[in-house]
Design an enzyme around this catalytic site. Structure first.
Site, PDB file in Angstrom:
ATOM      1  N   GLN A 169       0.956  -1.172  -0.189  1.00  0.00           N
ATOM      2  CA  GLN A 169      -0.064   0.093   0.028  1.00  0.00           C
ATOM      3  C   GLN A 169       0.853   1.113  -0.036  1.00  0.00           C
ATOM      4  OE1 GLN A 169      -3.302   1.151  -0.228  1.00  0.00           O
ATOM      5  NE2 GLN A 169      -2.361   3.204  -0.036  1.00  0.00           N
ATOM      6  N   GLN A 171       0.319   4.679  -1.107  1.00  0.00           N
ATOM      7  CA  GLN A 171      -0.057   5.961  -1.109  1.00  0.00           C
ATOM      8  C   GLN A 171      -0.172   6.174   0.702  1.00  0.00           C
ATOM      9  OE1 GLN A 171      -4.261   6.955  -2.132  1.00  0.00           O
ATOM     10  NE2 GLN A 171      -3.753   9.244  -2.287  1.00  0.00           N
ATOM     11  N   GLY A 299     -10.510   1.133   0.056  1.00  0.00           N
ATOM     12  CA  GLY A 299     -10.037   0.523  -1.209  1.00  0.00           C
ATOM     13  C   GLY A 299      -9.026   1.437  -1.719  1.00  0.00           C
ATOM     14  N   GLU A 301      -6.909   2.750  -5.431  1.00  0.00           N
ATOM     15  CA  GLU A 301      -7.241   2.784  -6.979  1.00  0.00           C
ATOM     16  C   GLU A 301      -5.952   2.502  -7.772  1.00  0.00           C
ATOM     17  OE1 GLU A 301      -6.880   5.151  -4.554  1.00  0.00           O
ATOM     18  OE2 GLU A 301      -6.273   7.115  -5.452  1.00  0.00           O
ATOM     19  N   HIS A 325     -15.997   4.356  -6.494  1.00  0.00           N
ATOM     20  CA  HIS A 325     -15.095   5.308  -5.853  1.00  0.00           C
ATOM     21  C   HIS A 325     -13.692   5.271  -6.610  1.00  0.00           C
ATOM     22  CE1 HIS A 325     -13.350   8.111  -2.933  1.00  0.00           C
ATOM     23  NE2 HIS A 325     -12.199   7.389  -3.292  1.00  0.00           N
ATOM     24  N   GLU A 326     -13.162   3.771  -6.250  1.00  0.00           N
ATOM     25  CA  GLU A 326     -12.028   3.573  -7.006  1.00  0.00           C
ATOM     26  C   GLU A 326     -11.910   3.433  -8.254  1.00  0.00           C
ATOM     27  OE1 GLU A 326      -9.994   3.701  -4.425  1.00  0.00           O
ATOM     28  OE2 GLU A 326     -11.350   3.401  -2.832  1.00  0.00           O
ATOM     29  N   HIS A 329     -11.284   7.050  -9.737  1.00  0.00           N
ATOM     30  CA  HIS A 329      -9.915   7.445  -9.455  1.00  0.00           C
ATOM     31  C   HIS A 329      -9.197   7.364 -10.924  1.00  0.00           C
ATOM     32  CE1 HIS A 329      -9.192   9.085  -5.623  1.00  0.00           C
ATOM     33  NE2 HIS A 329      -9.743   8.077  -4.878  1.00  0.00           N
ATOM     34  N   GLU A 348      -9.321  13.338  -4.135  1.00  0.00           N
ATOM     35  CA  GLU A 348     -10.317  12.568  -3.542  1.00  0.00           C
ATOM     36  C   GLU A 348     -11.844  13.400  -3.765  1.00  0.00           C
ATOM     37  OE1 GLU A 348     -10.185  10.023  -2.456  1.00  0.00           O
ATOM     38  OE2 GLU A 348      -7.886   9.375  -2.491  1.00  0.00           O
ATOM     39  N   ASP A 403      -0.467  10.755   6.684  1.00  0.00           N
ATOM     40  CA  ASP A 403      -1.070   9.834   7.127  1.00  0.00           C
ATOM     41  C   ASP A 403      -1.831  10.237   8.400  1.00  0.00           C
ATOM     42  OD1 ASP A 403      -0.357   7.969   5.347  1.00  0.00           O
ATOM     43  OD2 ASP A 403       1.085   6.995   6.810  1.00  0.00           O
ATOM     44  N   TYR A 411     -12.277  14.686   0.798  1.00  0.00           N
ATOM     45  CA  TYR A 411     -13.488  13.944   0.102  1.00  0.00           C
ATOM     46  C   TYR A 411     -14.981  14.553   0.035  1.00  0.00           C
ATOM     47  CZ  TYR A 411     -10.484   9.728   0.867  1.00  0.00           C
ATOM     48  OH  TYR A 411      -9.418   8.855   0.907  1.00  0.00           O
ATOM     49  N   ARG A 585      -9.305  -2.619   8.803  1.00  0.00           N
ATOM     50  CA  ARG A 585      -9.637  -1.206   7.917  1.00  0.00           C
ATOM     51  C   ARG A 585      -9.854  -0.329   8.916  1.00  0.00           C
ATOM     52  NH1 ARG A 585     -15.192  -0.397   4.392  1.00  0.00           N
ATOM     53  NH2 ARG A 585     -14.750   1.710   3.996  1.00  0.00           N
ATOM     54  N   LYS A 587     -10.629   2.656   9.154  1.00  0.00           N
ATOM     55  CA  LYS A 587     -12.040   3.608   9.062  1.00  0.00           C
ATOM     56  C   LYS A 587     -12.918   2.969   9.913  1.00  0.00           C
ATOM     57  CE  LYS A 587     -15.928   4.485   6.545  1.00  0.00           C
ATOM     58  NZ  LYS A 587     -16.713   4.365   5.433  1.00  0.00           N
TER      59      LYS A 587
HETATM   60  N1  BES Z   1      -6.863   6.852  -2.331  1.00  0.00           N
HETATM   61  C1  BES Z   1      -7.731   6.622  -1.318  1.00  0.00           C
HETATM   62  C2  BES Z   1      -6.995   5.861  -0.066  1.00  0.00           C
HETATM   63  C3  BES Z   1      -5.755   6.633   0.452  1.00  0.00           C
HETATM   64  C4  BES Z   1      -6.010   7.846   0.200  1.00  0.00           C
HETATM   65  C5  BES Z   1      -4.763   6.012   0.909  1.00  0.00           C
HETATM   66  C6  BES Z   1      -4.895   8.701   1.277  1.00  0.00           C
HETATM   67  C7  BES Z   1      -3.556   6.709   1.419  1.00  0.00           C
HETATM   68  C8  BES Z   1      -3.687   8.276   1.531  1.00  0.00           C
HETATM   69  C9  BES Z   1      -8.825   5.557  -1.674  1.00  0.00           C
HETATM   70  O1  BES Z   1      -9.348   6.037  -3.058  1.00  0.00           O
HETATM   71  C10 BES Z   1      -9.940   6.009  -0.852  1.00  0.00           C
HETATM   72  O2  BES Z   1     -10.413   6.982  -0.683  1.00  0.00           O
HETATM   73  N2  BES Z   1     -10.625   4.876   0.067  1.00  0.00           N
HETATM   74  C11 BES Z   1     -11.461   5.164   1.000  1.00  0.00           C
HETATM   75  C12 BES Z   1     -12.792   4.944  -0.053  1.00  0.00           C
HETATM   76  C13 BES Z   1     -14.034   5.307   0.517  1.00  0.00           C
HETATM   77  C14 BES Z   1     -13.945   6.935   0.659  1.00  0.00           C
HETATM   78  C15 BES Z   1     -15.328   5.086  -0.687  1.00  0.00           C
HETATM   79  C16 BES Z   1     -11.515   4.163   1.950  1.00  0.00           C
HETATM   80  O3  BES Z   1     -10.409   3.588   1.975  1.00  0.00           O
HETATM   81  O4  BES Z   1     -12.176   4.278   3.056  1.00  0.00           O
HETATM   82 ZN    ZN Z   2     -10.237   7.932  -2.996  1.00  0.00          ZN
END
Ligand code: BES
Ligand code: ZN
Length: 630
Positions: A169, A171, A299, A301, A325-326, A329, A348, A403, A411, A585, A587
């Site tokens: 991973q 990003q 996810g 992208e 969403h992905e 991107h 985002e 991070d 977003y 995960r 979140k």
């Molecule tokens: N690109 C992001 C994940 C990300 C952002 C990783 C910044 C590291 C730094 C990915 O597309 C994303 O936004 N994932 C979200 C999805 C959700 C908003 C639908 C997630 O993982 O929750």
């Molecule tokens: Zn995203």
């Protein structure tokens, strides 16, 4: 003295190079407001990389790597091709983090390099002295088992329990922990890779993946479009492939494959409608990779192959906006990329806006309205808790780890801004603008200020009567949400609000609420908007009537478990423990650890769960939560 002359010459050259780039000619001047509030920040500078692309710019990578599960290291050669932006430049600076550099060669000869002392956020600069005329160097290196961008899973942590698994991973700034490179989104590279794995495993990358490849432990990849380093990705495991449509398919462990392909069967339709509205899909295939539950994001992208958490396989497609969403991107993010992490909202925000549009096209306006309202609620909660400086779309990240600054601002605030533009100029005009934007900046990395300059030249010119440049500045450079911004409203939530109110006032028993037709979004709205505290009797009643502790949908379970923590509802605690140990995960788990940390008993509970879960969590999830269990 020598150095001084060189740098003057170099500066002159780089300015010339800049003004010659036609696509940037109208975009390099920061706006007055931006400059003013940037207090010394250079808007195009990437403060999260040591690399020197303004002197020597990497443009292609050739990877030849072995994946060693027994030692948990990736080792081999990265051959790095570059061009001199400044013809006299002699030092190539790459980013690394916890890498062991064995040697650096050019045309078969060892060449000198130094690895600087590591910075805790950024890692260590690798400086390579490149002889004149040399246009490629090969770095022989290996990773550390603790690499921040790699997770090594034991067989027990996979669905099949027989084979180990690895995924990367990158990003935002973790590519440097598994490849020495210029780890800045303003540097784009094409790449080729040969990856060697145990023969029974399959490797996949964010590149061409041949679904019919022979499984023999040696795999070849090519990414012909130039991409930023944070989109380089690798996964290795007991993976199988199933097509979902002509251009779409899914990779997963065999036991997950059918469920995933069914859940995400609308991916091909999503791809087709997005392409029709917003311009061609430029990446050939679009496949999904389903990861084990420790994947720290919903996810990612990665081009041609989005990485997806298994926690969204709900059985009823209720959480598939993640796929929209992905996929989105592929336009905003992968085709047009943020130049620095300050500009993340360009990725985002537009992607979140496109996600809503895709959901509306595939599942209809009612679903879109519900998702928009849930998104807006989540944004308002973030705005209530973030300091003003973190509520701006273009955020000053100097000295901070990207991070640590993850929120709904890039977003949902970004998407709300796009929605307002759409509403002001009309949908057709805005769609035309977006299509033009993706075309104009295709395969480029741009700053917020370049975006604003482009907006000035296009939409603002054409719709001067409808758009106000001051308000655009306010959206991007000021905290909060401008007055009069679009507001979400879902009729489907109105009756949910009524049911909640009547239950809270005692007019209605839970058993009398007709929830037979409620969907996941209505459940989330019902639970997320409960008062902060409920009585034990109320919690018990909800649980007995709706079996919430047993909820199979991971988002609903999350909302309920958060209520259980806030009200210390003990019957849900065993499920909470299992949830925290099983899912990585961030979140989904971070708000739970955060809520647990607020009381003594909660903290003790969180510590126990974290101690048990830690070895299975991704390094990012560990880092994001360890503060709550200290
Ligand atoms: N690109 C992001 C994940 C990300 C952002 C990783 C910044 C590291 C730094 C990915 O597309 C994303 O936004 N994932 C979200 C999805 C959700 C908003 C639908 C997630 O993982 O929750
Ligand atoms: Zn995203």
């Amino acid at each position: 003295m020598e150095f001084k002359i060189a740098s003057v010459v170099l500066l002159g050259l780089s300015l010339t190079a800049c003004s010659q780039a036609p696509e940037q000619a109208n975009s390099t001047e920061p706006t007055a407001a931006a400059t003013e509030q940037n207090n010394g920040m250079v808007v195009s500078k990437d403060y999260h990389s040591f690399a020197n692309p303004e002197q020597i710019k990497v443009n292609h990578l050739d990877l030849d790597l072995d994946v060693d599960f027994s030692q948990q290291i990736i080792s081999g050669d990265a051959t790095i091709q570059f061009t001199r932006v400044e013809p006299n430049a002699t030092t190539l600076v790459l980013d690394t983090r916890d890498l062991t550099i064995e040697r650096v060669t050019a045309m078969g000869q060892d060449i000198p390099f130094t690895l600087a002392k590591a910075d805790s956020h950024l890692g260590a600069a690798l400086r390579i002295e490149v002889p004149a005329k040399v246009e490629a160097v090969t770095v022989t290196y290996h990773t550390s088992p603790q690499a921040s961008g790699v997770q090594w899973l034991t067989p027990e942590q996979t669905a099949g329990k027989q084979q180990p698994f690895l995924f990367t991973q990158a990003q935002a700034i973790h590519a440097r922990s598994f490849i020495p490179l210029q780890d800045s989104p303003q540097v784009r590279v094409t790449y080729q890779a040969t990856i060697r794995t145990p023969a029974e495993l399959l490797a996949v990358m964010s590149a061409s993946n041949d679904p019919a490849t022979e499984r023999d432990g040696e795999y070849h990849f090519s990414m012909p479009q130039p991409i930023p380093s944070y989109l380089i990705a690798l996964a290795v495991g007991d993976l199988a492939f199933k097509p979902m449509g002509e251009r779409t398919g899914v990779y997963a462990e065999p036991s997950m494959l059918d469920a995933a392909a069914k859940e995400f069967e609308d991916t091909e339709a999503m791809l087709n409608v997005t392409e029709k509205k917003f311009g061609q899909y430029r990446w050939d295939r679009y496949d999904l990779l389903i990861l084990p539950p420790s994947f720290p994001f919903g996810g990612m992208e990665n081009p041609r192959l989005s990485f997806i958490t298994p926690t969204v396989i709900a059985g009823d497609k209720s959480l598939v906006s993640l796929i929209a969403h992905e996929l989105a991107h592929s336009w905003s993010g992968n085709t047009v990329t943020n130049a620095t992490w300050r500009d993340l909202w360009l990725n985002e925000g537009f992607t979140t806006y496109l996600t809503y549009r895709i959901m509306e096209m595939i599942y209809g306006p009612e679903r879109e309205e519900m998702e928009f309202e849930l998104g807006q609620q989540s944004l308002e909660a973030d705005i209530g808790s973030l300091p003003p400086a973190d509520q701006m779309l273009a955020i000053d990240l100097r000295g901070r780890d990207p991070d640590d600054v993850f929120s709904d601002i890039p977003y949902e605030k970004g998407a709300l801004f796009a929605r307002e533009l759409e509403q002001k100029v009309g949908r057709d005009a805005f769609d035309k603008f977006l299509m033009g934007y993706f075309e104009h900046f295709a395969f480029q990395s741009i700053t917020t200020d370049q975006f604003i300059a482009y907006l000035d030249d296009t939409l603002l010119k054409e719709h001067a009567d409808k758009l106000d440049p001051k308000r655009i500045q306010q959206w991007i450079f000021e905290p909060g949400i401008p007055n009069g911004a679009p507001m979400a409203h879902s009729d489907a939530f109105t009756k949910v609000d009524a049911a909640r109110d009547n239950w809270l006032s005692g007019e209605l028993k839970a058993a009398q609420i007709d929830t037979s037709n409620w969907n996941t979004h209505q459940w989330l709205h019902f639970l997320n908007n409960m008062p902060e505290t409920l009585t034990q009797a109320q919690m018990l009643e909800l649980d007995q009537v709706f079996a919430l502790t047993q909820a199979g949908n991971n988002e609903i379970a999350h909302s309920w478990l958060l209520m259980a923590v806030n009200n210390w509802y003990e019957p849900a605690l065993p499920r909470l423990h299992e949830y925290l140990v099983h899912i990585g995960r961030n979140k989904l788990v971070k708000p739970l650890y955060q809520a647990l940390s607020k009381t003594e008993q909660g903290k003790a509970f969180g510590q126990k769960a974290f101690a048990e879960a830690k070895s299975g969590y991704h390094p990012l999830t560990v880092k994001a939560n360890e503060g709550y269990v200290e």
